[in-house]
Design an enzyme around this catalytic site. Structure first.
Site, PDB file in Angstrom:
ATOM      1  N   GLU A  80       0.787  -1.235   0.000  1.00 36.82           N
ATOM      2  CA  GLU A  80       0.000   0.000   0.000  1.00 36.82           C
ATOM      3  C   GLU A  80       0.819   1.284   0.000  1.00 36.82           C
ATOM      4  O   GLU A  80       0.775   2.066   0.960  1.00 36.82           O
ATOM      5  CB  GLU A  80      -0.973   0.016   1.189  1.00 36.82           C
ATOM      6  CG  GLU A  80      -2.031  -1.056   1.102  1.00 36.82           C
ATOM      7  CD  GLU A  80      -3.234  -0.784   2.002  1.00 36.82           C
ATOM      8  OE1 GLU A  80      -3.213   0.207   2.741  1.00 36.82           O
ATOM      9  OE2 GLU A  80      -4.186  -1.567   1.931  1.00 36.82           O
ATOM     10  N   GLU A 122      -5.509  -8.355   0.299  1.00 33.12           N
ATOM     11  CA  GLU A 122      -6.262  -8.064   1.530  1.00 33.12           C
ATOM     12  C   GLU A 122      -7.716  -7.797   1.196  1.00 33.12           C
ATOM     13  O   GLU A 122      -8.026  -7.160   0.180  1.00 33.12           O
ATOM     14  CB  GLU A 122      -5.727  -6.831   2.267  1.00 33.12           C
ATOM     15  CG  GLU A 122      -4.445  -7.046   3.013  1.00 33.12           C
ATOM     16  CD  GLU A 122      -3.965  -5.799   3.756  1.00 33.12           C
ATOM     17  OE1 GLU A 122      -4.810  -4.983   4.201  1.00 33.12           O
ATOM     18  OE2 GLU A 122      -2.737  -5.643   3.879  1.00 33.12           O
TER      19      GLU A 122
HETATM   20  C1  BG6 Z   1      -4.831  -2.036   5.057  1.00 34.84           C
HETATM   21  C2  BG6 Z   1      -3.493  -2.318   5.644  1.00 34.84           C
HETATM   22  O1  BG6 Z   1      -4.830  -0.720   4.672  1.00 34.84           O
HETATM   23  O2  BG6 Z   1      -5.965  -2.141   5.847  1.00 34.84           O
HETATM   24  C3  BG6 Z   1      -3.537  -3.095   6.943  1.00 34.84           C
HETATM   25  O3  BG6 Z   1      -2.620  -2.946   4.739  1.00 34.84           O
HETATM   26  C4  BG6 Z   1      -4.616  -2.517   7.815  1.00 34.84           C
HETATM   27  O4  BG6 Z   1      -2.273  -3.032   7.546  1.00 34.84           O
HETATM   28  C5  BG6 Z   1      -5.995  -2.671   7.156  1.00 34.84           C
HETATM   29  O5  BG6 Z   1      -4.632  -3.151   9.059  1.00 34.84           O
HETATM   30  C6  BG6 Z   1      -7.078  -1.991   7.934  1.00 34.84           C
HETATM   31  O6  BG6 Z   1      -6.898  -0.603   7.907  1.00 34.84           O
HETATM   32  P1  BG6 Z   1      -7.170   0.401   9.120  1.00 34.84           P
HETATM   33  O7  BG6 Z   1      -6.946   1.758   8.549  1.00 34.84           O
HETATM   34  O8  BG6 Z   1      -8.597   0.225   9.548  1.00 34.84           O
HETATM   35  O9  BG6 Z   1      -6.204   0.057  10.199  1.00 34.84           O
END
Ligand code: BG6
Length: 488
Positions: free
Chosen positions: A205, A394
């Protein structure tokens, strides 16, 4: 929050920087396999790789063990006022010590693959130079444990835990020296792990940590640089990706595979007409111009450069060659539709509709619920860039996850969300979009960056006092999906 914007909104604003007139490249798209056969009505392709994901800083803890150096996130999390619940990741989910138990949790679900990240400051506490073999030993143990249990390891080389020393010495990603150090580190890891790890992702990301860390957002290292410097940071990150691809090819075993893992800015046709679908595709190319597009096309789009004007990054044609070193697959993190678009009869070719305030979201306010994002994101990637393979690196959601009497967690909201998103992914694979695997975020509740321990994304609930893991109902759901290789 910063200046009234969340980090996700900042990432969106950054994507706007690509707005402008342009024509998308007309490359081959997904092969349509015609009408779905009865057996694929709810099924996924044979051999589809079902996995889960975590990242080093969010789960490992043990931040001072075995010679690990500090990262920018250690510094940041210990700075008063940065983490909502005042927690830090010194212990997190204690994965460093409990990885064997955690591999068993994956095995119990029937997961076929594990996407984890390697902590750069464990391997090179000083960012570069002398490696710390004890740091890499942890990943040897983890990889061996995965393989012994029939789980394929997928290693991400950077999930935001930059060695603090590189921030102090060079201004972190502001410098090309950090990109070079990343290439060195990637080559070193590939040399030592690629006998057992076939698949690597370079950087997780870019679109998030560049804007949220250097562009006035709420993440580490907490800088608010002028736009020209932010654009230069992004260019260095793209360069680091390319240098890592080259180093992995040069020093990894033959057959080692590599690609990016990006939170693609997802553009969805507001109404599914062919014209709107084409507009959404053009928008996707422009909104991702600073990273995915330059990686996959080897040039910044005209609209990106025109919009950036004097703030455009400085680069050489050699940089572009390195950045666009051929990859084996494209990893995309897909949570949310960023923009709903319609066709427009102007130079842009698309118009972005305003998001209504009442648009539904999960317990994370940035996470608007739009399952069709998981259809359109890989479909656009396939049509625009025709990669050999796509991984959903993800997808998942935070939820309240309150245990009821007896300790069970009935996370029905997570199940409903996953089912509706996976329905859209199934739609994509049944049309021939080459998605080869899916990594559910996340195996465990963990340290959610500035949200601290407050937001829970895990399939397993973690009691952060005792470190006890409890399966949520979604474990049973995901186990069923994996066993059937179909929606459940
Ligand atoms: C992604 C990341 O953006 O989303 C993760 O790669 C992260 O590391 C996940 O935990 C959830 O995002 P957030 O902003 O709710 O912590």
């Amino acid at each position: 929050m910063f200046k009234g914007f969340s980090r996700r909104q900042l990432a969106k604003l950054a994507a706007w920087s690509a707005l402008g007139a342009s024509t998308a490249s007309a490359k081959a798209g997904p092969t349509r396999s015609g009408e779905p056969k009865a057996s694929v009505v709810s099924g996924f392709p044979k051999g589809f790789l079902w996995g889960t994901a975590t990242s080093a800083y969010q789960v490992e803890g043990a931040v001072r063990a075995d010679g690990r150096g500090p990262s920018i996130w250690d510094t940041f999390a210990h700075t008063p006022g940065k983490i909502v619940d005042r927690s830090n990741a010194d212990r997190a989910s204690d994965h460093y010590h409990r990885y064997k138990e955690d591999v068993q949790l994956m095995k119990a679900m029937g997961a076929k693959a594990y996407r984890f990240s390697i902590a750069w400051p464990r391997v090179f506490p000083d960012g570069a130079g002398e490696p710390n073999p004890k740091g890499l030993d942890f990943y040897h143990r983890l990889v061996d444990e995965c393989l012994a249990n029939g789980i394929e390891p997928f290693a991400t080389l950077y999930h935001w835990d930059l060695p603090q020393v590189l921030q102090d010495r060079f201004g972190g990603w502001e410098s090309r020296d950090t990109a070079k150090a990343f290439g060195e580190y990637a080559g070193y890891v590939a040399e030592r792990l690629s006998d057992r790890v076939t698949n690597f992702f370079t950087i997780n990301e870019c679109g998030r940590f560049v804007e949220a860390g250097y562009g006035g957002g709420p993440d580490a290292p907490g800088l608010n640089l002028a736009q020209n410097r932010v654009n230069q940071v992004r260019h260095h990150v793209a360069l680091a990706h390319g240098l890592a691809v080259q180093a992995i090819r040069a020093r990894g075993r033959t057959g080692t595979k590599v690609g990016p893992a990006e939170n693609i800015v997802v553009c969805v046709p507001a109404i599914e007409t062919p014209a709107n679908a084409r507009a959404a595709e053009i928008a996707t190319r422009e909104m991702n111009a600073g990273y995915l597009t330059v990686i996959l096309e080897g040039k910044y789009t005209d609209a990106f450069l025109a919009y950036a004007g004097a703030n455009a990054p400085t680069y050489t044609t050699d940089d572009l060659k390195i950045i666009s070193s051929p990859v084996d697959y494209v990893g995309i993190n897909v949570y949310t539709p960023h923009y709903y678009v319609t066709a427009a009869d102007d130079a842009h070719g698309f118009a972005v509709l305003p998001m209504p305030a009442s648009f539904p979201h999960t317990s994370s306010p940035w996470h608007k619920i739009g399952p069709e994002a998981l259809y359109w994101a890989p479909r656009h990637v396939a049509k625009l860039w025709n990669p050999k393979a796509i991984y959903i690196t993800e997808n998942g959601t935070s939820a309240a996850d309150e245990p009821v009497a007896g300790g069970n967690v009935y996370d029905l909201d997570r199940i409903v969300l996953l089912r509706s998103y996976l329905t859209q992914l199934q739609r994509a694979t049944s049309e021939g979009v080459p998605v080869r695997g899916y990594f559910l975020w996340s195996l465990l509740d963990n340290f959610e960056w500035t949200d601290g321990l407050d937001k829970r994304y895990g399939l397993y609930r973690v009691d952060f006092e005792t470190q006890r893991r409890t399966p949520k109902l979604s474990v049973s759901f995901y186990r069923e999906v994996i066993a059937r290789n179909a929606l459940a």
